[in-house]
Design an enzyme around this catalytic site. Structure first.
Site, PDB file in Angstrom:
ATOM      1  N   ASP A  57       0.854  -1.188   0.000  1.00  0.00           N
ATOM      2  CA  ASP A  57       0.000   0.000   0.000  1.00  0.00           C
ATOM      3  C   ASP A  57       0.891   1.239   0.000  1.00  0.00           C
ATOM      4  O   ASP A  57       2.104   1.127   0.153  1.00  0.00           O
ATOM      5  CB  ASP A  57      -0.974   0.014   1.184  1.00  0.00           C
ATOM      6  CG  ASP A  57      -0.254  -0.135   2.504  1.00  0.00           C
ATOM      7  OD1 ASP A  57       0.899   0.311   2.611  1.00  0.00           O
ATOM      8  OD2 ASP A  57      -0.852  -0.693   3.447  1.00  0.00           O
ATOM      9  N   ASP A  62       1.722   5.179   1.274  1.00  0.00           N
ATOM     10  CA  ASP A  62       1.540   6.254   2.247  1.00  0.00           C
ATOM     11  C   ASP A  62       2.200   7.511   1.705  1.00  0.00           C
ATOM     12  O   ASP A  62       3.351   7.478   1.296  1.00  0.00           O
ATOM     13  CB  ASP A  62       2.182   5.867   3.588  1.00  0.00           C
ATOM     14  CG  ASP A  62       1.582   4.587   4.150  1.00  0.00           C
ATOM     15  OD1 ASP A  62       0.369   4.569   4.376  1.00  0.00           O
ATOM     16  OD2 ASP A  62       2.325   3.602   4.339  1.00  0.00           O
ATOM     17  N   ASP A  84       8.950   5.797  13.095  1.00  0.00           N
ATOM     18  CA  ASP A  84       9.465   4.783  14.012  1.00  0.00           C
ATOM     19  C   ASP A  84      10.882   4.304  13.669  1.00  0.00           C
ATOM     20  O   ASP A  84      11.815   4.544  14.422  1.00  0.00           O
ATOM     21  CB  ASP A  84       8.467   3.623  14.189  1.00  0.00           C
ATOM     22  CG  ASP A  84       7.896   3.093  12.888  1.00  0.00           C
ATOM     23  OD1 ASP A  84       8.364   3.514  11.804  1.00  0.00           O
ATOM     24  OD2 ASP A  84       6.982   2.241  12.942  1.00  0.00           O
TER      25      ASP A  84
HETATM   26  P1  ATP Z   1       3.330  -1.933   5.992  1.00  0.00           P
HETATM   27  O1  ATP Z   1       2.302  -1.009   5.381  1.00  0.00           O
HETATM   28  O2  ATP Z   1       4.118  -2.714   5.045  1.00  0.00           O
HETATM   29  O3  ATP Z   1       2.780  -2.733   7.099  1.00  0.00           O
HETATM   30  P2  ATP Z   1       4.495   0.527   6.834  1.00  0.00           P
HETATM   31  O4  ATP Z   1       5.882   0.837   7.300  1.00  0.00           O
HETATM   32  O5  ATP Z   1       4.016   1.231   5.621  1.00  0.00           O
HETATM   33  O6  ATP Z   1       4.436  -1.023   6.692  1.00  0.00           O
HETATM   34  P3  ATP Z   1       2.220   1.689   8.134  1.00  0.00           P
HETATM   35  O7  ATP Z   1       1.525   1.240   9.358  1.00  0.00           O
HETATM   36  O8  ATP Z   1       1.505   1.693   6.839  1.00  0.00           O
HETATM   37  O9  ATP Z   1       3.535   0.820   8.047  1.00  0.00           O
HETATM   38  O10 ATP Z   1       2.757   3.147   8.458  1.00  0.00           O
HETATM   39  C1  ATP Z   1       3.320   3.992   7.454  1.00  0.00           C
HETATM   40  C2  ATP Z   1       4.502   4.738   8.016  1.00  0.00           C
HETATM   41  O11 ATP Z   1       4.060   5.583   9.082  1.00  0.00           O
HETATM   42  C3  ATP Z   1       5.583   3.885   8.638  1.00  0.00           C
HETATM   43  O12 ATP Z   1       6.495   3.422   7.680  1.00  0.00           O
HETATM   44  C4  ATP Z   1       6.223   4.846   9.613  1.00  0.00           C
HETATM   45  O13 ATP Z   1       7.082   5.724   8.948  1.00  0.00           O
HETATM   46  C5  ATP Z   1       5.032   5.627  10.117  1.00  0.00           C
HETATM   47  N1  ATP Z   1       4.453   5.036  11.332  1.00  0.00           N
HETATM   48  C6  ATP Z   1       3.420   4.171  11.403  1.00  0.00           C
HETATM   49  N2  ATP Z   1       3.127   3.841  12.664  1.00  0.00           N
HETATM   50  C7  ATP Z   1       3.989   4.511  13.432  1.00  0.00           C
HETATM   51  C8  ATP Z   1       4.180   4.621  14.835  1.00  0.00           C
HETATM   52  N3  ATP Z   1       3.440   3.927  15.686  1.00  0.00           N
HETATM   53  N4  ATP Z   1       5.176   5.443  15.274  1.00  0.00           N
HETATM   54  C9  ATP Z   1       5.919   6.153  14.411  1.00  0.00           C
HETATM   55  N5  ATP Z   1       5.791   6.092  13.090  1.00  0.00           N
HETATM   56  C10 ATP Z   1       4.840   5.291  12.581  1.00  0.00           C
HETATM   57 MG    MG Z   2       2.042   1.176   4.771  1.00  0.00          MG
END
Ligand code: ATP
Ligand code: MG
Length: 468
Positions: free
Chosen positions: A83, A85, A164
């Site tokens: 996905d 972001d 994070d």
């Molecule tokens: P995936 O979508 O593959 O599970 P992702 O890294 O994209 O992994 P998401 O939950 O979609 O995870 O979050 C998008 C981004 O937002 C993360 O890559 C991170 O940079 C930030 N993020 C998400 N949750 C947190 C958090 N709890 N604390 C700090 N930053 C966060």
């Molecule tokens: Mg994501």
């Protein structure tokens, strides 16, 4: 170039820079490294049409627009992003004006969902430092550091440092197709290391869910967790008890349905996090020899199904995770003289309500989960029309799989599972023969339960009973 990059990552030890093809390495400025378009393998072709639309519309309206997070991390690792972001300096209100198909969601952390058919692009306004809200209440922190609200806007640098992990803070800039690396994320991609940005303890206290995210990414990406990032987890694990059950449910689904559920489960236990999510399951694992094999098999099956592209249901997983506790409760109720059927009902009820204090389980999953459990009592009862009726139950297949799991894990003696396997494959003639076998076998015969003394142990570990 992309293919070369993928191959590179399968050969650890080589430097990413060589692949970027640059003589002098990435540009560095104030902690920001900019990797120009021709020196990284991420290309617009890997992004979905809707993601590009959002980026371009923001850019054309004069805003900054980046793809960030998992999609850039996964692209760099040669994996298909799942996905997209987007991070921008446009505020949620400005985003609402720009995209008719958008919705502001979340309170603790406001973001905008822009919808294109079935695809949703998550757009986040740059976050600043939580303290900098000038009394506007846009950020709130509890006494022990938990971020209750995080809606202070900032610039891209502040935004990067609030993310994070270093590998999640890589920004793909739609203005010139470069990648902006604010936290040495490229270095950590190269060495396959998961590293929190900033002081780990502070970052976990701000948001304890980051501990779960550390485990999830370590398992999913097969990354090592940096020493300082892993060090505080065991001690801080109880902070997860502060997280609302609904948020934990979402996180647990991500943990279990990413294709690495077994590895994730083992890591969660190793770091003392599992007990914070599923306390009763954790206790049963210590007490029942078959509980861990049962849960591990359920998780391994889930991973295999995901690998094969077959559907999986959280109901089955939750059924396995909570079942050992249910059987223990049932055994206690039976000792107090409660008959098996009401004992299962009461035990299920109790186990579910304890679990709901930690993780909410929506009805669409908890009802099928309880069907799977109820059917465990019906599967042994096969005489007359019963086998045919059970066979028609919408949850029969899941319940049958669950029965096999229980036999494989050593909770039940094998036999009943094989009978049902044969019954499903049989033609009418063969089915009659199999039912005849049930009639001939008193253990499979339903009817009044014989009042013979039974060994306690057996009842505890065989709640559905084989005596029908
Ligand atoms: P995936 O979508 O593959 O599970 P992702 O890294 O994209 O992994 P998401 O939950 O979609 O995870 O979050 C998008 C981004 O937002 C993360 O890559 C991170 O940079 C930030 N993020 C998400 N949750 C947190 C958090 N709890 N604390 C700090 N930053 C966060
Ligand atoms: Mg994501």
């Amino acid at each position: 170039m992309f293919k070369g990059f993928t191959r590179f990552l399968q050969r650890p030890g080589e430097r990413l820079k060589s692949l970027f093809g640059s003589q002098d390495g990435p540009a560095v400025s104030h902690g920001l490294q900019i990797i120009p378009r021709d020196q990284h393998p991420v290309s617009r072709r890997q992004f979905s049409e809707p993601a590009l639309k959002v980026l371009y519309r923001l850019h054309n309206a004069g805003f900054e627009a980046y793809l960030v997070g998992g999609c850039i991390r996964d692209s760099l690792l040669g994996q298909t992003p799942k996905d997209f972001d987007v991070a921008t300096d446009a505020t949620p209100e400005q985003l609402r004006d720009l995209f008719r198909n958008s919705r502001i969601i979340g309170r603790r952390f406001r973001i905008v969902h822009v919808r294109f058919g079935r695809e949703v692009i998550e757009v986040t306004t740059f976050r600043g430092r939580p303290g900098d809200d000038h009394g506007t209440q846009q950020s709130q922190q509890s006494e022990d550091g938990l971020l209750l609200r995080d809606n202070v806007w900032g610039n891209v640098e502040e935004d990067a440092l609030r993310r994070d992990f270093t590998v999640n803070a890589l920004y793909y800039n739609i203005a010139d197709f470069s990648i902006h690396d604010w936290a040495d994320g490229i270095r950590d991609i190269e060495s396959r290391t998961l590293r929190l940005i900033g002081d780990p303890e502070t970052r976990y206290r701000e948001d304890p869910v980051r501990m779960l995210r550390a485990i999830r990414f370590a398992a999913k990406l097969d990354f090592a967790i940096a020493e300082a990032t892993e060090a505080p987890i065991r001690e801080l694990a109880p902070l997860l008890l502060q997280i609302p059950p609904a948020r934990l449910f979402d996180e647990v689904l991500k943990l279990m349905l990413a294709g690495q559920a077994l590895a994730t489960f083992r890591l969660l236990r190793e770091y003392g996090l599992f007990a914070m999510l599923f306390p009763e399951a954790d206790e049963s694992i210590a007490e029942l020899p078959w509980a861990e094999p049962l849960i591990e098999r359920a998780l391994a099956n889930t991973d295999a199904r995901i690998q094969e592209g077959r559907p999986v249901t959280p109901a089955f997983l939750f059924a396995a995770l909570l079942w050992p506790g249910v059987t223990q409760r049932m055994a206690r109720l039976a000792d107090d003289g409660m008959p098996p059927i009401p004992a299962l009902q009461a035990a299920s009820q109790q186990a579910v309500s304890r679990q709901l204090q930690h993780i909410s389980i929506p009805k669409r999953f908890s009802l099928p989960m309880r069907d799977i459990w109820d059917l465990q009592q019906r599967l042994p009862k096969r005489r007359g029309k019963r086998a045919f009726q059970t066979r028609e139950h919408p949850r029969f297949r899941a319940a049958y799989d669950f029965l096999l799991l229980r036999e494989e894990a050593g909770e039940l003696d094998p036999g009943l599972g094989a009978w049902w396997t044969a019954f499903q494959e049989a033609d009418e003639h063969e089915q009659r023969r199999l039912l005849g076998k049930v009639d001939a076998d008193p253990a499979g015969t339903p009817g009044p339960r014989k009042r013979r003394p039974r060994k306690r142990r057996r009842r505890a570990s065989s709640p559905s009973g084989q005596d029908g």
